[in-house]
Design a protein around this motif. Structure first.
Motif: not given
Length: 120
Positions: A50-51, A97-100, A68-69, A27-28
């Motif tokens: 999540s994209g 993490g879930g950031g960007i 991303r897939d 999960r990156y």
């Protein structure tokens, strides 16, 4: 140990297209960076886990697309309308993490890089 493996680089004429791929399990949040000879490494594009969120450098906006897939644990960089100034080594990178982020310092893991050369 997280391993990021890029593929898809090569030689293309100006105006052509290439698609880079980066295999990364986990999960990156991911990003693509590039470094041209004699220049500092710079952010090209970034994508959240999540994209749903993406960011682009102004120099590539409208020409490059990051996606991303997660079912394939792969991130892509579709590069269209390539220019000689896009010539560089391209690196994929990731952080947990879930950031960007487009900040190089935020990234924990890096691939080995793949060469993209655009001829005029």
């Amino acid at each position: 140990q997280v391993q990021l493996v890029e593929s898809g680089g090569g030689l293309v004429q100006a105006g052509g297209s290439l698609r880079l791929s980066c295999a990364a399990s986990g999960r990156y949040a991911m990003g693509w960076f590039r470094q041209a000879p004699g220049k500092a490494r710079e952010s090209v594009a970034a994508i959240s886990w999540s994209g749903s969120s993406t960011r682009y450098a102004s120099s590539v906006k409208g020409r490059f697309t990051i996606s991303r897939d997660n079912t394939k644990n792969t991130v892509y960089l579709q590069m269209n309308s390539l220019k000689p100034e896009d010539t560089a080594i391209y690196y994929c990178a990731g952080f947990r993490g879930g950031g960007i982020s487009t900040a190089e310092s935020d990234y924990e893991y890096w691939g080995q890089g793949t060469q993209v050369t655009v001829s005029s």
